[in-house]
Design an enzyme around this catalytic site. Structure first.
Site, PDB file in Angstrom:
ATOM      1  CE  LYS A  22      31.234 -39.433  13.058  1.00  0.00           C
ATOM      2  NZ  LYS A  22      31.240 -39.413  14.540  1.00  0.00           N
ATOM      3  CG  ASN A  23      33.752 -36.555  11.197  1.00  0.00           C
ATOM      4  OD1 ASN A  23      32.836 -36.813  11.972  1.00  0.00           O
ATOM      5  ND2 ASN A  23      35.020 -36.718  11.521  1.00  0.00           N
ATOM      6  NE  ARG A  94      31.776 -29.876  18.574  1.00  0.00           N
ATOM      7  CZ  ARG A  94      31.634 -28.901  19.445  1.00  0.00           C
ATOM      8  NH1 ARG A  94      30.937 -29.105  20.547  1.00  0.00           N
ATOM      9  NH2 ARG A  94      32.172 -27.718  19.228  1.00  0.00           N
ATOM     10  CB  CYS A 118      32.688 -37.934  21.870  1.00  0.00           C
ATOM     11  SG  CYS A 118      32.463 -39.415  20.864  1.00  0.00           S
ATOM     12  CB  ILE A 328      42.641 -31.082  18.534  1.00  0.00           C
ATOM     13  CG1 ILE A 328      43.706 -31.233  17.443  1.00  0.00           C
ATOM     14  CG2 ILE A 328      41.324 -30.579  17.943  1.00  0.00           C
ATOM     15  CD1 ILE A 328      44.041 -29.952  16.715  1.00  0.00           C
TER      16      ILE A 328
END
Length: 420
Positions: A22-23, A94, A118, A328
């Site tokens: 996906k990313n 995002r 998210c 993170i």
């Protein structure tokens, strides 16, 4: 509203095909804005995030052809009709913010809403903006939008932190800038390298992708290309955790150990057996209880933050106490209270969670708070006594293609229900 019901189902057995990442796919889609020739992507995951970004690209004038039941997408950005990425779409995702670099690089101007996605911390875009400003962009933040304009020139940019999104936005802008851009402390994620590989296939001049220092020499134009989306390492890691929780043996098809090496190391330390096969990775639970293992999330090649929740679910069943440190993002232990509702022993202090293994979890109604939290609750339910109902599972549709079908295929007792 849909919900997923999970019942403890014993050891798992079988194979799970891993979808395209996906990313990676989302950033490749943004790269289509850089050329007036078509970019065709194959192995595209069929996810709501892909549909959302497609909607945004179409609002900018990109034409999209869909083949192979949506697994092949052809993007034609021959004529862009807008440089405005509106809040109504960007707030949902995002990754939509990554149209900024391509729009600025190709047209010299862009107006992009600040992003959504998210709810896992502030996740500011400061590095994106300072990187583009170093290349000569004039940027103003006004009414929730980033207004950017200017003729970009090569520059030396060093990020304080190897931000994936900022590295990718700057790289996309730099391929159409005048001169050479050096990106130091660049993100090394496979997704970032895959984007660079796609840009190179389109005619970009990039060195050092996948390392800490990237060199991008600007070109006058990019041409079209056909590019395959790499396997999704987060989906792969998620399903690798399933036999770690429920027992059994599962082979994840389509990925390699190199994509999830840090996870493999931790899983083997916990006692699981991992074998690389011709088709992917096989994970086997040898029986008995796993050993508690400490984890600290870190940029690639470190342990992925996107697998922290799944690993926590697995550690709930381990012997001893594991310490999970989230370095993170802040506010990324929202799954912990829901696991505690199921009987887990978890103590969260700031960015650290101490997980003490218990003999068993109990099924309970729980609520998903974000994409990875939702799947961690489903995984926990695989080995819980009784029935676990996971509510607000629309998060799952953003990142997991056919999750219920894939889990059922290896013997899990899981179903998705709708209130109609």
């Amino acid at each position: 509203m849909d919900r997923i019901v999970v019942k403890g189902s014993g050891p798992l057995s079988g194979q799970i095909p891993i979808a395209g990442a996906k990313n990676t796919c989302l950033k490749l889609m943004c790269a289509a804005l850089l050329s007036d020739e078509p970019l065709t992507l194959t192995n595209v995951p069929r996810l709501s995030d892909v549909a959302t970004l497609s909607e945004l690209l179409e609002s900018l004038g990109v034409q999209i052809g869909r083949l192979d039941d949506g697994q092949t997408l052809a993007f034609s950005a021959n004529t862009l009709t807008s440089q405005l990425a509106h809040y109504d779409i960007v707030r949902k995702l995002r990754a939509s913010f990554n149209v900024l670099g391509p729009l600025l690089g190709r047209t010299g101007q862009a107006v992009v809403s600040l992003p959504g996605g998210c709810a896992i911390g502030a996740r500011a875009v400061d590095f994106h903006i300072t990187g583009l400003e170093a290349m000569g962009a004039k940027i103003e933040l006004k009414d929730g939008y980033v207004h950017a304009a200017g003729d970009l020139k090569g520059a030396e940019i060093e990020f304080p932190f190897p931000s994936v999104g900022a590295t990718e936005n700057v790289m996309c802008a730099a391929v159409r800038a005048k001169g050479t851009t050096v990106i130091k402390n660049a993100a090394r994620e496979p997704d970032t390298k895959a984007l660079a590989d796609c840009l190179i296939a389109m005619g970009a001049d990039i060195e050092g992708a996948g390392t800490e220092t990237m060199i991008v020499r600007g070109v006058d134009r990019l041409h079209g290309a056909t590019h395959r989306v790499i396997a999704d390492r987060i989906e792969m890691g998620t399903y690798m955790c399933a036999p770690g929780i429920a027992g059994g043996e599962v082979e994840c098809l389509g990925g390699t150990r190199a994509l999830v090496a840090s996870l493999c190391d931790k899983m083997e330390a916990a006692g699981l057996e991992i074998t690389e096969t011709d088709a992917g990775l096989k994970v086997r639970h040898p029986g008995g209880r796993l050993k508690a293992v400490d984890v600290a999330t870190a940029p690639f090649p470190g342990f992925p933050t996107d697998l922290q929740a799944q690993f926590m679910a697995m550690m709930c069943f381990a012997d001893g106490t594991s310490v999970l440190e989230e370095t993170i993002f802040e506010n990324r232990f929202m799954h912990a209270p829901e696991l505690i509702r199921m009987g887990a022993s978890i103590d969260v202090q700031g960015n650290t969670a101490r997980v003490t293994g218990v003999d068993r979890l109990r099924g309970a109604p729980v609520m998903a708070t974000d994409l990875r939290a939702s799947v961690s609750l489903i995984l926990a339910g695989l080995a819980a006594d009784g029935e676990t109902t996971v509510n607000r599972v629309y998060h799952l549709d953003r990142g997991y293609e056919h999750l219920v079908r894939k889990l059922r295929g290896v013997g899990a007792n899981v179903e998705r229900l709708s209130d109609g």
